[in-house]
Scaffold this motif. Sequence first.
Motif, mmCIF file in Angstrom:
data_model
loop_
_atom_site.group_PDB
_atom_site.id
_atom_site.type_symbol
_atom_site.label_atom_id
_atom_site.label_comp_id
_atom_site.label_asym_id
_atom_site.label_seq_id
_atom_site.Cartn_x
_atom_site.Cartn_y
_atom_site.Cartn_z
ATOM 1 N N TYR A 37 0.594 -1.277 -0.065
ATOM 2 C CA TYR A 37 -0.039 -0.196 -0.151
ATOM 3 C C TYR A 37 0.784 1.117 -0.059
ATOM 4 C CZ TYR A 37 -4.249 -2.958 1.090
ATOM 5 O OH TYR A 37 -5.213 -3.646 1.093
ATOM 6 N N PHE B 61 -4.879 2.958 -7.727
ATOM 7 C CA PHE B 61 -5.650 2.116 -6.916
ATOM 8 C C PHE B 61 -6.605 1.113 -7.631
ATOM 9 C CE2 PHE B 61 -8.394 0.400 -3.710
ATOM 10 C CZ PHE B 61 -7.580 0.014 -2.736
ATOM 11 N N VAL B 62 -7.419 1.500 -8.605
ATOM 12 C CA VAL B 62 -8.187 0.791 -9.402
ATOM 13 C C VAL B 62 -7.318 -0.077 -10.277
ATOM 14 C CG1 VAL B 62 -10.004 0.611 -11.182
ATOM 15 C CG2 VAL B 62 -10.085 2.214 -9.251
ATOM 16 N N ARG C 89 -4.474 -1.294 -9.816
ATOM 17 C CA ARG C 89 -3.750 -2.347 -9.038
ATOM 18 C C ARG C 89 -4.866 -3.405 -8.681
ATOM 19 N NH1 ARG C 89 -4.174 -3.170 -3.362
ATOM 20 N NH2 ARG C 89 -2.424 -4.219 -2.347
ATOM 21 N N TRP C 90 -5.971 -3.096 -8.363
ATOM 22 C CA TRP C 90 -7.221 -3.852 -8.091
ATOM 23 C C TRP C 90 -7.374 -4.657 -9.257
ATOM 24 C CZ3 TRP C 90 -12.057 -4.816 -10.475
ATOM 25 C CH2 TRP C 90 -12.681 -5.802 -10.054
ATOM 26 N N LEU D 12 -4.349 -7.183 -9.777
ATOM 27 C CA LEU D 12 -4.461 -8.387 -8.749
ATOM 28 C C LEU D 12 -5.493 -9.157 -8.999
ATOM 29 C CD1 LEU D 12 -3.923 -6.308 -5.465
ATOM 30 C CD2 LEU D 12 -2.284 -7.708 -6.643
ATOM 31 N N GLU D 13 -6.729 -8.666 -9.546
ATOM 32 C CA GLU D 13 -7.651 -9.622 -10.125
ATOM 33 C C GLU D 13 -7.111 -10.573 -11.024
ATOM 34 O OE1 GLU D 13 -11.138 -10.270 -9.009
ATOM 35 O OE2 GLU D 13 -10.075 -9.652 -7.353
ATOM 36 N N LYS E 299 -4.911 -13.375 -9.782
ATOM 37 C CA LYS E 299 -5.612 -14.431 -9.176
ATOM 38 C C LYS E 299 -6.259 -15.038 -9.979
ATOM 39 C CE LYS E 299 -9.080 -12.941 -6.600
ATOM 40 N NZ LYS E 299 -9.984 -12.356 -5.637
ATOM 41 N N THR F 267 -5.214 -8.888 -18.632
ATOM 42 C CA THR F 267 -5.585 -7.416 -18.153
ATOM 43 C C THR F 267 -4.962 -6.364 -18.782
ATOM 44 O OG1 THR F 267 -3.691 -7.704 -16.348
ATOM 45 C CG2 THR F 267 -5.941 -8.294 -15.770
ATOM 46 N N LEU G 213 -11.872 0.241 -15.710
ATOM 47 C CA LEU G 213 -12.533 -0.638 -14.808
ATOM 48 C C LEU G 213 -13.825 -1.358 -15.854
ATOM 49 C CD1 LEU G 213 -13.521 -1.522 -12.106
ATOM 50 C CD2 LEU G 213 -14.559 0.648 -11.665
ATOM 51 N N HIS H 235 -12.362 -4.047 -17.538
ATOM 52 C CA HIS H 235 -12.185 -5.226 -16.923
ATOM 53 C C HIS H 235 -13.336 -6.150 -16.524
ATOM 54 C CE1 HIS H 235 -9.870 -8.079 -14.491
ATOM 55 N NE2 HIS H 235 -10.796 -7.827 -13.192
#
Length: 153
Positions: A37, A94-95, A97-98, A101-102, A105, A110, A125, A128
Amino acid sequence: MTISQIFNIANLFVLPFWALMILLPNWKVTQRIMASYLPFVLLAGVYLYLFVNSVTPENAQDFSNLELANVARLFADEKVAATGWVHYLVMDLFVGRWIYLEGQKTGIWTIHSLALCFFAGPLGLLSHIATDWISQKFFLKFEQNEAVTVAEK
């Protein structure tokens, strides 16, 4: 340090993170950096500094009455515009990064969503979310059918 210098440094600060997520997503260094973070804490600190210094007795009423004309008047001030821009940098990263990370996972591709997020956050966003939906709707069924066919052989 001037507002212009802070603005330029903030713009440069986010570039390595975007480059790592887009160009080297599976590199262990990228994964470690994006698990932290710290970039957001630093940028949010810059935002806090700019925000505190952009509120004046003259514009406080415009901040408390958010009508379009007032927002336009606020953003005519360089300090407020820089504050708003750093807000975009923090939130878009931040978005991003999300999304990154998605993708790590789930294995969903992406790069296109991250590139869009870098240039126009909400579009990345949306991209995605659409990619995830398409992947689940069509490709998971394809993989399941392929697994059944292999098992039958």
